[in-house]
Design a protein around this motif. Structure first.
Motif, PDB file in Angstrom:
ATOM      1  N   ARG A   8     -11.968 111.187  97.074  1.00 51.33           N
ATOM      2  CA  ARG A   8     -11.322 109.875  97.049  1.00 51.33           C
ATOM      3  C   ARG A   8     -10.006 109.993  96.299  1.00 51.33           C
ATOM      4  N   SER A   9      -9.143 109.000  96.499  1.00 50.22           N
ATOM      5  CA  SER A   9      -7.862 108.980  95.788  1.00 50.22           C
ATOM      6  C   SER A   9      -8.085 108.605  94.326  1.00 50.22           C
ATOM      7  N   GLU A  12      -9.052 105.019  93.747  1.00 50.37           N
ATOM      8  CA  GLU A  12     -10.450 104.770  94.125  1.00 50.37           C
ATOM      9  C   GLU A  12     -11.415 105.311  93.063  1.00 50.37           C
ATOM     10  N   THR A  16     -14.059 103.174  90.623  1.00 42.80           N
ATOM     11  CA  THR A  16     -15.462 103.541  90.458  1.00 42.80           C
ATOM     12  C   THR A  16     -15.788 103.730  88.980  1.00 42.80           C
ATOM     13  N   GLU A  59     -14.198 115.352  91.841  1.00 43.00           N
ATOM     14  CA  GLU A  59     -13.345 114.209  91.504  1.00 43.00           C
ATOM     15  C   GLU A  59     -12.965 114.236  90.034  1.00 43.00           C
TER      16      GLU A  59
END
Length: 80
Positions: A8-9, A12, A16, A59
């Motif tokens: 995800r970017s 994003e 989260t 991430e």
């Protein structure tokens, strides 16, 4: 060295991470970290999100990629 591919970017991933409370500034779930300037989250929030399984190891690595030195109070800025 290249950054690990994030699923995800950064914005994003930050959204989260905001599902947790911030151990650095005390901001509650869903609230912005209590910092001046451009929006961002304390690294402590990302660490908590990683511990709770909300973000992946890849991430977390992408969040840390450009940081040489950091603490839980390090602010990860999210470009608008």
């Amino acid at each position: 060295m290249t950054a690990p591919a994030a699923l995800r970017s950064l914005p994003e991933i930050c959204e989260t991470a905001k599902l947790t409370n911030c151990a650095s500034c005390g901001a509650g779930p869903g609230w912005q970290c209590l910092i001046a300037g451009a929006p961002g989250c304390h690294l402590a929030r990302f660490a908590r999100a990683r511990t709770w399984g909300l973000i992946t190891a890849a991430e977390m690595a992408s969040v840390l990629h450009d940081s040489d030195v950091f603490t839980g109070a390090t602010i990860i800025r999210v470009a608008s």
